[in-house]
Write an enzyme that holds these catalytic residues in place. Structure first.
Site, short mmCIF file in Angstrom:
data_model
loop_
_atom_site.label_atom_id
_atom_site.label_comp_id
_atom_site.label_asym_id
_atom_site.label_seq_id
_atom_site.Cartn_x
_atom_site.Cartn_y
_atom_site.Cartn_z
N ASN A 9 51.17 -72.02 14.39
CA ASN A 9 50.20 -73.03 14.81
C ASN A 9 50.93 -74.37 14.85
O ASN A 9 51.16 -74.99 13.81
CB ASN A 9 49.03 -73.07 13.81
CG ASN A 9 48.01 -74.13 14.19
OD1 ASN A 9 48.11 -74.76 15.24
ND2 ASN A 9 47.01 -74.32 13.33
N LYS A 11 49.91 -77.08 15.98
CA LYS A 11 48.97 -78.21 15.84
C LYS A 11 49.29 -79.27 16.90
O LYS A 11 49.74 -78.92 17.99
CB LYS A 11 49.01 -78.76 14.41
CG LYS A 11 48.81 -77.64 13.37
CD LYS A 11 48.55 -78.11 11.98
CE LYS A 11 48.36 -76.91 11.05
NZ LYS A 11 48.04 -77.28 9.69
N HIS A 97 39.62 -73.23 12.28
CA HIS A 97 40.65 -73.84 11.44
C HIS A 97 40.02 -74.96 10.60
O HIS A 97 39.15 -75.67 11.08
CB HIS A 97 41.79 -74.40 12.31
CG HIS A 97 42.99 -74.73 11.49
ND1 HIS A 97 43.07 -75.89 10.75
CD2 HIS A 97 44.15 -74.06 11.27
CE1 HIS A 97 44.23 -75.90 10.10
NE2 HIS A 97 44.90 -74.80 10.41
P1 13P Z 1 51.11 -75.47 6.91
O1 13P Z 1 51.94 -74.22 7.07
O2 13P Z 1 51.76 -76.69 7.48
O3 13P Z 1 50.61 -75.64 5.51
O4 13P Z 1 49.80 -75.26 7.82
C1 13P Z 1 49.12 -74.06 7.72
C2 13P Z 1 48.10 -74.03 8.80
O5 13P Z 1 47.16 -74.82 8.81
C3 13P Z 1 48.27 -73.04 9.87
O6 13P Z 1 47.14 -72.95 10.66
#
Ligand code: 13P
Length: 252
Positions: A9, A11, A97
């Site tokens: 992910n 983001k 999410h």
């Molecule tokens: P991190 O691995 O940065 O903690 O994020 C996890 C996450 O939200 C994956 O969707």
């Protein structure tokens, strides 16, 4: 046997050329070693079709959107529908999410609408659930996660459930550098599988349940060694080729 999955992910990170380079590098590294797992890359919307084009010939690498609209089409400025995602080459969509739940106030009702949209356009779903630290400290973590699932994916029929991957992401572990211990994660994954079995019988044996929350190349092997952890949904550590491939490697 259940599928082993390493999902990235990304983001709201990476510009276009970085995203394409990372895809290229991950594909190259992944192909170089015959790994026994599937990879899912979740870039921002504008890069989806490019990345889907790059990965098209590779049956082990899939592309996910990070969200979809609860509506099928029409006057919803800024939203992207499941059908549009499918037409751009996405195979999966992440829903529920905690960042969407927190910053966009998404609750079960709207998430269920999104799930239905995704399924009606043949998108597989990575459905996220997880408790806050406060809920864990007050011993409400199992009840919280069970309720999140009961109000959404547990309302599906067994055929629809077969299109779902669950990601357990404790909110307190996301982006904090504090991962759930292997025992804490296993305990929750076992609970999710047990609740799934109560509703869907043996379908529960086929449900991939991923762990997410500060999962990295150092802790992945111990987490993935747990019997009910089928892989990871990776945030920060998925932005670097070496870390992400090491995590995929830890799936065995
Ligand atoms: P991190 O691995 O940065 O903690 O994020 C996890 C996450 O939200 C994956 O969707």
């Amino acid at each position: 046997m259940r599928k082993k999955i390493a999902a990235a992910n990304w983001k709201m990170n990476l510009n276009m050329s970085d995203a394409l380079q990372l895809t290229h590098d991950v594909m190259k590294g992944f192909n170089a070693v015959a790994r026994n797992c599937e990879i899912i890359l979740a870039p921002s919307f504008p890069y989806l079709s490019y990345i889907a084009g790059l990965t098209k010939e590779n049956n082990s690498i899939h592309v996910a959107a990070q969200d979809c609209s609860a509506h099928s089409h029409g006057a919803y400025t800024g939203e992207v529908s499941a059908q549009q995602l499918k037409s751009a080459g996405a195979t999966h969509v992440i829903l529920g999410h905690s960042e969407r739940r927190t910053y966009h106030h998404e609750q079960s009702e709207i998430l269920y609408e999104k799930i239905k949209q995704a399924l009606s356009h043949n998108l597989k779903i990575i459905f996220c659930c997880g408790e806050t630290l406060q809920q864990r400290n007050s011993e409400k973590h199992f009840a919280t996660v069970t309720q999140q699932l009961e109000e959404t994916v547990f309302k599906l029929d067994p055929k629809e459930l077969s299109q779902v991957i669950i990601a357990y992401e404790p909110v307190w572990a996301i982006g904090t550098g504090i991962n759930a211990t292997a025992a804490q994660a296993q305990e929750m994954h076992q609970c999710i599988r047990k609740e799934t079995r109560n509703k869907f019988g043996n379908e529960a044996d086929h449900l991939p349940i991923l762990y997410g929350g500060s999962c990295n190349e150092k802790n992945a092997a111990e987490l993935f060694a747990q019997p009910d952890i089928d892989g990871g949904l990776i945030g920060g550590a998925s932005l670097k080729t070496e870390s992400f491939l090491a995590i995929a490697d830890a799936l065995g």
